[in-house]
Design a protein around this motif. Structure first.
Motif, mmCIF file in Angstrom:
data_model
loop_
_atom_site.group_PDB
_atom_site.id
_atom_site.type_symbol
_atom_site.label_atom_id
_atom_site.label_comp_id
_atom_site.label_asym_id
_atom_site.label_seq_id
_atom_site.Cartn_x
_atom_site.Cartn_y
_atom_site.Cartn_z
ATOM 1 N N LYS A 52 0.938 -1.071 -0.034
ATOM 2 C CA LYS A 52 -0.199 -0.127 -0.186
ATOM 3 C C LYS A 52 1.017 1.342 0.140
ATOM 4 O O LYS A 52 1.757 1.261 0.703
ATOM 5 C CB LYS A 52 -1.143 -0.100 1.231
ATOM 6 C CG LYS A 52 -1.948 -1.057 1.178
ATOM 7 C CD LYS A 52 -3.023 -0.951 2.085
ATOM 8 C CE LYS A 52 -4.176 -2.065 1.795
ATOM 9 N NZ LYS A 52 -5.256 -1.862 2.661
ATOM 10 N N ARG A 56 -2.640 6.052 1.338
ATOM 11 C CA ARG A 56 -3.537 4.859 1.422
ATOM 12 C C ARG A 56 -3.423 4.486 2.972
ATOM 13 O O ARG A 56 -4.666 4.457 3.480
ATOM 14 C CB ARG A 56 -3.471 3.914 0.554
ATOM 15 C CG ARG A 56 -4.701 2.686 0.469
ATOM 16 C CD ARG A 56 -4.649 1.659 -0.480
ATOM 17 N NE ARG A 56 -4.669 2.192 -1.889
ATOM 18 C CZ ARG A 56 -5.947 2.503 -2.394
ATOM 19 N NH1 ARG A 56 -6.966 2.033 -1.884
ATOM 20 N NH2 ARG A 56 -5.884 3.072 -3.649
ATOM 21 N N VAL A 57 -2.298 4.287 3.222
ATOM 22 C CA VAL A 57 -2.176 3.789 4.614
ATOM 23 C C VAL A 57 -2.805 4.729 5.876
ATOM 24 O O VAL A 57 -3.395 4.365 6.581
ATOM 25 C CB VAL A 57 -0.734 3.577 4.842
ATOM 26 C CG1 VAL A 57 -0.410 3.037 6.370
ATOM 27 C CG2 VAL A 57 0.090 2.217 4.026
ATOM 28 N N GLU A 60 -6.711 5.211 5.208
ATOM 29 C CA GLU A 60 -7.251 4.010 5.714
ATOM 30 C C GLU A 60 -7.394 3.908 7.280
ATOM 31 O O GLU A 60 -8.092 3.068 7.861
ATOM 32 C CB GLU A 60 -6.858 2.722 5.047
ATOM 33 C CG GLU A 60 -7.344 2.726 3.664
ATOM 34 C CD GLU A 60 -6.972 1.424 2.908
ATOM 35 O OE1 GLU A 60 -6.176 0.612 3.419
ATOM 36 O OE2 GLU A 60 -7.289 1.341 1.904
ATOM 37 N N GLU A 88 -6.943 -1.114 -7.952
ATOM 38 C CA GLU A 88 -7.354 -0.221 -6.946
ATOM 39 C C GLU A 88 -7.386 1.307 -7.530
ATOM 40 O O GLU A 88 -6.911 1.557 -8.547
ATOM 41 C CB GLU A 88 -6.482 -0.383 -5.883
ATOM 42 C CG GLU A 88 -6.271 -1.288 -5.036
ATOM 43 C CD GLU A 88 -5.350 -1.072 -3.688
ATOM 44 O OE1 GLU A 88 -4.200 -0.702 -4.013
ATOM 45 O OE2 GLU A 88 -5.720 -1.455 -2.786
ATOM 46 N N CYS A 91 -4.011 7.093 -5.647
ATOM 47 C CA CYS A 91 -4.193 7.722 -4.449
ATOM 48 C C CYS A 91 -4.898 8.855 -4.761
ATOM 49 O O CYS A 91 -5.410 9.668 -3.808
ATOM 50 C CB CYS A 91 -2.695 7.854 -3.938
ATOM 51 S SG CYS A 91 -2.035 6.446 -3.213
#
Ligand SMILES: [Zn+2]
Length: 273
Positions: A52, A56-57, A60, A88, A91
């Motif tokens: 990831k 995103r980290v 989330e 996906e 970002c």
């Protein structure tokens, strides 16, 4: 009694993202920090969760309520859609859909496929885009990529390359599935930093004096007197056409600094009769 959260200013938040960057174990190193009104809400770095991206980290870790109107500081320009049917969201899309309203970017992604696309995407989607201060930006540009790993590319691109003592060789392949290649070498920087020397095969290097724009070179072979090298100040373009090859590589020096060289290149087809 509730604890009062510490408020961070913009450069402190940029530094938090930078701290996250330094936790990465592999290149490219990227860190992100999400905040609202100066209160840090979450952080992330590339690889913190396997596969990831840093943004995103960090995103989330938060819920939609927390994300609404938030700011994300990310050391590298967020990725935009790179290919159709990507599994996906990029970002950029993730950020735009998350409710985040401000994106503060450390450095633009120097790979030709992304460079400034992410930033433009965010602006087109009415997010506020800001940049880290130039001093921290420089630090980020020199720690994001493992420059010395870069020695080749496919298709058009831009790269900031570290200047090394013995010079550096680059090979550009025409395209995916098109194996034609052209190589050149950049000389190490020497004072004054007002030019670099580009060296390639004998009789393959031409200069287009005074032309700073690839689009103003409709026919690269118009320029005469090929040599094996070109002395390039910032903005100048070298034309590399190896004898017999039908590939031409245009190389432009965008910036020369004491530690690195920022170059852009474009591939062209030519007809050899
Ligand atoms: Zn990404």
């Amino acid at each position: 009694m509730t604890a009062i959260s510490e408020t961070l200013n913009d450069s402190e938040l940029a530094n938090r993202a930078m701290e996250e960057l330094s936790k990465c174990l592999t290149y490219p190193k990227i860190g992100a920090a999400v905040s609202r009104s100066g209160v840090l809400l979450s952080t992330g770095f590339r690889g913190e969760v396997s596969g990831k991206h840093a943004e995103r980290v960090a995103i989330e870790k938060l819920n939609s309520e927390q994300l609404r109107g938030a700011t994300i500081h990310t050391t590298l320009e967020p990725c935009a859609e790179i290919y159709e049917g990507q599994r996906e969201k990029s970002c950029c899309e993730l950020i735009a859909d998350s409710g985040i309203s401000t994106v503060c970017i450390g450095a633009l992604d120097p790979s030709g496929r992304i460079y400034s696309k992410g930033m433009n995407f965010l602006r087109d989607n009415r997010l506020t885009v800001e940049l880290f201060s130039p001093s921290i930006r420089q630090k980020i540009e020199s720690s994001t990529f493992k420059y010395d790993d870069f020695s080749g590319a496919i298709g058009n691109g831009k790269r900031r390359v570290r200047s090394v003592k013995n010079g550096k060789k680059f090979t550009v392949q025409f395209a995916e599935g098109d194996e034609r290649k052209t190589s050149f070498r950049l000389s190490p920087l020497s004072m004054p930093l007002d030019h670099i020397d580009l060296v390639a095969a004998n009789d393959s290097v031409r200069l287009a004096p005074g032309i700073n724009d690839f689009s103003k070179i409709p026919d690269p072979m118009l320029y005469q007197d090929p040599s094996h090298f070109a002395r390039l100040p910032e903005g100048e373009i070298a034309i590399i056409a190896e004898p017999q090859s039908t590939m031409v590589l245009l190389v432009k020096v965008l910036e020369i600094t004491p530690t690195d060289i920022y170059i852009q290149w474009e591939v062209r087809n030519i007809r050899r009769s």
